[in-house]
Enzyme design. Structure first.
Site, PDB file in Angstrom:
ATOM      1  N   GLU A 247       8.196  -5.841   4.242  1.00  0.00           N
ATOM      2  CA  GLU A 247       8.184  -7.305   4.173  1.00  0.00           C
ATOM      3  C   GLU A 247       7.462  -7.797   2.916  1.00  0.00           C
ATOM      4  O   GLU A 247       7.949  -8.689   2.220  1.00  0.00           O
ATOM      5  CB  GLU A 247       7.512  -7.907   5.429  1.00  0.00           C
ATOM      6  CG  GLU A 247       8.369  -7.796   6.673  1.00  0.00           C
ATOM      7  CD  GLU A 247       9.874  -7.783   6.396  1.00  0.00           C
ATOM      8  OE1 GLU A 247      10.497  -6.752   6.705  1.00  0.00           O
ATOM      9  OE2 GLU A 247      10.417  -8.751   5.833  1.00  0.00           O
ATOM     10  N   GLU A 266       7.579   1.247  -3.048  1.00  0.00           N
ATOM     11  CA  GLU A 266       7.594   2.351  -2.084  1.00  0.00           C
ATOM     12  C   GLU A 266       7.222   1.732  -0.757  1.00  0.00           C
ATOM     13  O   GLU A 266       6.078   1.325  -0.562  1.00  0.00           O
ATOM     14  CB  GLU A 266       6.600   3.424  -2.546  1.00  0.00           C
ATOM     15  CG  GLU A 266       6.902   4.783  -1.955  1.00  0.00           C
ATOM     16  CD  GLU A 266       6.110   5.022  -0.691  1.00  0.00           C
ATOM     17  OE1 GLU A 266       6.665   4.720   0.392  1.00  0.00           O
ATOM     18  OE2 GLU A 266       4.966   5.475  -0.772  1.00  0.00           O
ATOM     19  N   CYS A 300       3.885   6.518   5.650  1.00  0.00           N
ATOM     20  CA  CYS A 300       5.171   5.849   5.485  1.00  0.00           C
ATOM     21  C   CYS A 300       6.328   6.786   5.831  1.00  0.00           C
ATOM     22  O   CYS A 300       7.358   6.354   6.310  1.00  0.00           O
ATOM     23  CB  CYS A 300       5.312   5.296   4.076  1.00  0.00           C
ATOM     24  SG  CYS A 300       4.896   6.485   2.825  1.00  0.00           S
ATOM     25  N   GLU A 397       8.851   0.268  12.286  1.00  0.00           N
ATOM     26  CA  GLU A 397       7.783   1.181  11.868  1.00  0.00           C
ATOM     27  C   GLU A 397       6.518   0.853  12.673  1.00  0.00           C
ATOM     28  O   GLU A 397       5.971  -0.243  12.557  1.00  0.00           O
ATOM     29  CB  GLU A 397       7.525   0.961  10.373  1.00  0.00           C
ATOM     30  CG  GLU A 397       6.554   1.937   9.782  1.00  0.00           C
ATOM     31  CD  GLU A 397       6.384   1.753   8.269  1.00  0.00           C
ATOM     32  OE1 GLU A 397       6.343   0.601   7.803  1.00  0.00           O
ATOM     33  OE2 GLU A 397       6.290   2.780   7.571  1.00  0.00           O
TER      34      GLU A 397
HETATM   35  P1  NDP Z   1       0.789  -4.600   3.315  1.00  0.00           P
HETATM   36  O1  NDP Z   1       2.130  -4.297   2.779  1.00  0.00           O
HETATM   37  O2  NDP Z   1       0.497  -5.976   3.757  1.00  0.00           O
HETATM   38  O3  NDP Z   1      -0.345  -4.224   2.225  1.00  0.00           O
HETATM   39  C1  NDP Z   1      -0.227  -3.279   1.208  1.00  0.00           C
HETATM   40  C2  NDP Z   1      -0.951  -3.763  -0.025  1.00  0.00           C
HETATM   41  O4  NDP Z   1      -0.353  -4.962  -0.521  1.00  0.00           O
HETATM   42  C3  NDP Z   1      -2.411  -4.117   0.211  1.00  0.00           C
HETATM   43  O5  NDP Z   1      -3.143  -3.851  -0.962  1.00  0.00           O
HETATM   44  C4  NDP Z   1      -2.344  -5.611   0.448  1.00  0.00           C
HETATM   45  O6  NDP Z   1      -3.570  -6.253   0.218  1.00  0.00           O
HETATM   46  C5  NDP Z   1      -1.303  -6.019  -0.559  1.00  0.00           C
HETATM   47  N1  NDP Z   1      -0.580  -7.248  -0.264  1.00  0.00           N
HETATM   48  C6  NDP Z   1      -0.315  -7.792   0.959  1.00  0.00           C
HETATM   49  N2  NDP Z   1       0.394  -8.935   0.836  1.00  0.00           N
HETATM   50  C7  NDP Z   1       0.590  -9.122  -0.494  1.00  0.00           C
HETATM   51  C8  NDP Z   1       1.255 -10.111  -1.269  1.00  0.00           C
HETATM   52  N3  NDP Z   1       1.884 -11.133  -0.694  1.00  0.00           N
HETATM   53  N4  NDP Z   1       1.265  -9.993  -2.617  1.00  0.00           N
HETATM   54  C9  NDP Z   1       0.658  -8.940  -3.193  1.00  0.00           C
HETATM   55  N5  NDP Z   1      -0.008  -7.990  -2.529  1.00  0.00           N
HETATM   56  C10 NDP Z   1      -0.037  -8.063  -1.187  1.00  0.00           C
HETATM   57  O7  NDP Z   1       0.492  -3.613   4.478  1.00  0.00           O
HETATM   58  P2  NDP Z   1      -0.606  -3.822   5.610  1.00  0.00           P
HETATM   59  O8  NDP Z   1      -1.823  -3.204   5.128  1.00  0.00           O
HETATM   60  O9  NDP Z   1      -0.722  -5.227   6.074  1.00  0.00           O
HETATM   61  O10 NDP Z   1       0.053  -3.015   6.798  1.00  0.00           O
HETATM   62  C11 NDP Z   1       1.051  -3.644   7.595  1.00  0.00           C
HETATM   63  C12 NDP Z   1       2.165  -2.686   7.907  1.00  0.00           C
HETATM   64  O11 NDP Z   1       2.773  -2.284   6.696  1.00  0.00           O
HETATM   65  C13 NDP Z   1       1.732  -1.395   8.550  1.00  0.00           C
HETATM   66  O12 NDP Z   1       1.621  -1.507   9.921  1.00  0.00           O
HETATM   67  C14 NDP Z   1       2.847  -0.486   8.164  1.00  0.00           C
HETATM   68  O13 NDP Z   1       3.928  -0.656   9.036  1.00  0.00           O
HETATM   69  C15 NDP Z   1       3.242  -0.960   6.784  1.00  0.00           C
HETATM   70  N6  NDP Z   1       2.620  -0.168   5.706  1.00  0.00           N
HETATM   71  C16 NDP Z   1       3.406   0.725   5.047  1.00  0.00           C
HETATM   72  C17 NDP Z   1       2.851   1.517   4.076  1.00  0.00           C
HETATM   73  C18 NDP Z   1       3.661   2.503   3.345  1.00  0.00           C
HETATM   74  O14 NDP Z   1       3.098   3.378   2.704  1.00  0.00           O
HETATM   75  N7  NDP Z   1       4.957   2.401   3.357  1.00  0.00           N
HETATM   76  C19 NDP Z   1       1.454   1.458   3.731  1.00  0.00           C
HETATM   77  C20 NDP Z   1       0.707   0.459   4.441  1.00  0.00           C
HETATM   78  C21 NDP Z   1       1.295  -0.293   5.395  1.00  0.00           C
HETATM   79  P3  NDP Z   1      -4.660  -6.392   1.396  1.00  0.00           P
HETATM   80  O15 NDP Z   1      -5.074  -5.013   1.775  1.00  0.00           O
HETATM   81  O16 NDP Z   1      -5.748  -7.150   0.736  1.00  0.00           O
HETATM   82  O17 NDP Z   1      -4.002  -7.118   2.532  1.00  0.00           O
END
Ligand code: NDP
Length: 794
Positions: A247, A266, A300, A397
């Site tokens: 998202e 990714e 992931c 997920e």
């Molecule tokens: P996010 O995608 O929200 O966060 C990942 C990174 O992006 C963090 O550094 C976050 O900052 C930053 N971020 C969030 N929103 C924005 C934005 N609008 N613009 C720029 N940067 C942003 O993952 P979450 O940590 O909230 O996890 C939620 C879900 O995402 C998990 O339950 C999982 O399903 C999935 N996820 C997938 C990953 C993967 O490797 N594919 C890794 C992590 C999560 P901040 O930490 O400050 O919020």
């Protein structure tokens, strides 16, 4: 407890790692500032966020909450540093990367303990997997810095890179991002995840220690809404590299559309773990443990969907339950535990919510008899059976230690189930029959396939997704291209085409009325009337009516996409066969050279000589891609395991092509030829000003054995049709060579299914020049890399 009892229960005593050195370091710092220009800088509003230990819920440290003004400072520092860093000899950059790798190794235990405290993952994993891989990434990329000049001639660094990383592998994701960026001569501003910034800050100390030039690496901690968004929207950032949820990836795609920023994403996954009935079930059980209980399932590429052949399902599930009963959840600093803490309370809540939903939707839940510690954020290993493939827990997920099991009877059913999500990150296949395993591997839509193993990673093997798991690769030579761009980009001169008097090489004297030759659309290998029933006029440069073409619309695009999908077997044709057909097209084009020359002259007003050059260049281009068809083959990686990883080039699928206005024939051929050479099927939108060179190709394709549906051509309003293609869920990639506004529109519209895009931001290129009009840049856009890991040995 006597020895016999210990032997029977296999009860272990705890074996905690001593964390005192790291705790002292944390106490000494108490508050961490921002790392900009190799200095520790207070955040603009002097606000700090608490970083907690998820195993206890207690505070570990305070971390600066940057403002967007702080991001400006960091970007300015990176921009300044870029000037000299990008000009350093590769060998000098290699030395810095080598120095970082050495420091990581020297402080490996420190990093492992700190990562475990901050993230909650078991010390066994940080010590044996995360941190060794971090060092390996810097060593490996030191090598690419050294070799850049000889191995990537014609490429230059992109510039200032904004890097946004998640909390599940904090230091490893930092390494995956920073190592290739620096190796290729870029400078970076990195935003760690809000929950897990501490190892990045320790890394900053290393940057200082080794004397990396100021501004090359900047680390800005804080919240998504402040720091993340400021980086994404910053006008002086040249590329965003993001790992996280689909998202947020989608919102970043929309926010950067048309800005000219390069983007690699990714994203999430729901990876299948497929077990055939001839697999060794004891190995499978250990594989499942690694697939879904590694890092508490917060991975992931976690093998979160167990697809098991029906006749062995009961036996496997029974073994699995016994194993689950013996897994140990607890203090992550204890070397004897298997599963640590969930990263945060909110993540724990999200997992519980999805588990509750699974139960509500009728799946059967199984959890071990013991209970988890209650003073931190823990969740037990969980197994769902009786799961319907369309249910929420089979599609979404969960990002926690939750496995959903489903059964299949035939390999084809396994493939269908495996591909039945919007994701395409990884898959694991278990069978003693290598023929079956590789056949299934080739049919699964995923960027990484593990055969009889799972969750293994290496710097030499590019990691990244298909479909809504994102695009771009991290690791391997394939990952380097995310951090370079062709030198001609941005400096492409406007092609000089003189508008001369219209001239035709032959004038046919005739008093008879001309026979109308209005081309229809070309869909599924046949000419098809446009759905609109309208035609659009085509004028020459002096305003003379040259003819008419069909006015394509949304319905025509849908038909063309359907035809292109139906022709997918083109991708499994042999590369030799595809090359033969490209040669055949060239041959048939050559036999009608004069006709094509006249057409270019009519449409563009160019001289006959210039038009003849364009036709000759088009023939040469077809030859080039016929040559490449069986030579752009991928590579074999040798990761440090007994085995190989085959980096296969696979077609992307269905590609939409919006062709440039300049060079009506050459521009069209330059896009169609590489796409089909690599096994894709295409829907081409010819230049609206000069579509007749493309429509004249219908008969060339008909007589060259091009299977119906491989090349589809829809004439009309290129911008409107490109939007329909970019929004279409069954189109896998969109190449657009038109205006700056059209490029923005394509990038924004592509976010629907996260299709790959390749656009020109309104910049033209000189299609006649081979270094701008053909080659590996085009071929790379026409493939996606699938790494298939095959271990050897019994
Ligand atoms: P996010 O995608 O929200 O966060 C990942 C990174 O992006 C963090 O550094 C976050 O900052 C930053 N971020 C969030 N929103 C924005 C934005 N609008 N613009 C720029 N940067 C942003 O993952 P979450 O940590 O909230 O996890 C939620 C879900 O995402 C998990 O339950 C999982 O399903 C999935 N996820 C997938 C990953 C993967 O490797 N594919 C890794 C992590 C999560 P901040 O930490 O400050 O919020």
């Amino acid at each position: 407890m006597n020895i016999m009892e210990i032997f029977e229960t296999m009860e272990y005593g705890p074996a905690p790692e001593d964390a005192s050195i790291v705790r002292n370091w944390l106490e000494k710092h108490a508050q961490f500032d921002l790392f900009i220009n190799n200095q520790w800088v207070k955040p603009g509003e002097e606000r700090y966020l608490e970083s907690l230990d998820p195993a206890t819920g207690k505070p570990l440290a305070q971390v600066a909450a940057a403002t967007s003004a702080d991001v400006d400072k960091a970007v300015a520092a990176a921009r300044k540093a870029f000037k000299s860093w990008s000009k350093l000899a590769g060998h000098v950059r290699a030395r810095y990367l080598y120095a970082i790798a050495r420091q990581i190794q020297k402080h490996a235990r420190f990093f492992s303990v700190l990562e475990t405290l901050d993230n909650g993952k078991p010390i066994r994993e940080t010590r044996d997997i995360d941190i060794p891989l971090v060092a390996r990434h810097f060593y490996y990329h030191a090598g690419w810095a050294q070799l850049m000049a000889s191995e990537l001639p014609g490429y230059e660094p992109v510039g200032v890179i904004g890097q946004i990383i998640p909390w599940n592998f904090p230091l490893l994701m930092l390494a995956w991002k920073i190592a290739p960026a620096l190796a290729m001569g870029n400078t970076v501003v990195l935003k760690p995840a809000r929950y897990t910034s501490l190892t990045a800050l320790k890394f900053a100390e290393i940057v200082q220690e080794i004397g990396l030039p100021p501004g090359v690496v900047n680390i800005v901690t804080g919240e998504a809404g402040q720091v993340g968004e400021a980086l994404v929207n910053h006008p002086d950032v040249d590329k965003i590299a993001f790992t996280g949820s689909t998202e947020v990836g989608r919102s970043i795609r929309r926010a950067t559309a048309g800005s000219g920023k390069k983007l690699s994403l990714e994203l999430g996954g729901k990876s299948p773990f497929i077990v055939f009935d001839d697999a060794d079930l004891d190995s499978v059980v250990e594989g499942v443990v690694d697939a879904i209980w590694f890092n508490q399932g917060q991975v992931c590429c976690a093998g979160s969907r167990l697809l098991v052949q029906e006749n062995i399902a009961d036996r496997l599930l029974e073994k699995l339950r016994i194993r689950m009963e013996h897994l140990r959840v607890g203090n992550p600093l204890d070397k004897a535990i298997d599963i640590g803490a969930i990263v945060s309370q909110s993540q724990l809540r999200d997992i519980q919510k999805l588990v509750d939903q699974g139960v509500a939707e009728g799946a059967e839940i199984w959890q071990p008899s013991w209970s988890c510690p209650t003073d931190g954020y823990f969740f037990p290993p969980t197994l769902f059976t009786n799961v319907s493939p369309a249910s929420t827990i089979a599609q979404v997920e969960i990002f926690g230690p939750v496995l959903v099991a489903m059964t299949f009877r035939h390999p084809s059913e396994a493939v269908a189930l495996a591909n039945n999500t919007r994701y395409g990150l990884a898959a694991s296949i278990w069978s003693d029959n290598i023929n079956l395993a590789l056949d299934v591997a080739s049919k699964i839509k995923a960027g990484t396939i593990w055969v009889n193993t799972t969750n293994v990673f290496d710097a030499s093997s590019g990691f990244g997704g298909y479909r809504e798991s994102g695009y771009g690769r991290e690791g391997g030579k394939e990952g380097l291209y995310e951090y370079v761009r062709p030198k001609h980009e941005g400096a492409a001169p406007k092609p000089a085409r003189k508008v001369a008097q219209e001239e035709t090489p032959e004038t046919v004297e005739s008093s008879l009325p001309a026979i109308d030759r209005t081309p229809k659309l070309y869909i599924g290998g046949k000419q098809a009337r446009p759905d609109s029933g309208y035609s659009r006029p085509v004028y020459g440069p002096s305003g003379r009516l040259l003819g008419e073409v069909g006015e394509g619309n949304r319905k025509d695009i849908r038909n063309a996409v359907e035809a292109a999908r139906a022709a997918a077997s083109w991708g499994s044709n042999t590369a030799h066969n595809r090359a033969q057909i490209l040669y055949y097209i060239a041959e048939n084009l050559a036999s009608r050279e004069q006709e094509f020359v006249s057409r270019i002259v009519q449409q563009t007003g160019s001289g006959v000589g210039e038009a003849a050059n364009e036709v000759q260049a088009s023939i040469a281009r077809l030859f080039s891609y016929a040559a490449w068809a069986d030579k752009f083959e991928g590579s074999i990686h040798r990761p440090p395991l007994r085995g190989v990883a085959l980096a296969m080039h696979e077609p992307v699928g269905v590609i939409g092509l919006a062709c440039p206005d300049e060079y009506p024939l050459l521009g069209f051929i330059s896009l169609v030829a590489p796409a089909i050479a690599m096994g894709n099927t295409v829907i081409a939108l010819p230049s609206p000003q000069a579509p007749l060179s493309a429509t004249d190709c219908y008969q060339v394709f008909d007589t060259s054995d091009v299977p119906g549906g491989v090349i589809n051509i829809v004439t009309g309003d290129r911008e409107a049709l490109a939007k329909v293609l970019a929004e279409h869920d069954s189109v896998d990639s969109m190449w657009y060579f038109g205006t700056a506004e059209g490029s923005r529109m394509v990038e924004a519209a592509s976010a629907g299914n996260m299709k790959r895009t390749w656009v020109n931001y309104g910049r033209s290129r000189n299609w006649l020049l081979p270094d701008q009009g053909e080659g590996q840049e085009f071929l790379r856009e026409a493939v996606q890399v699938k790494n298939i890991w095959i271990p050897y040995g019994e």
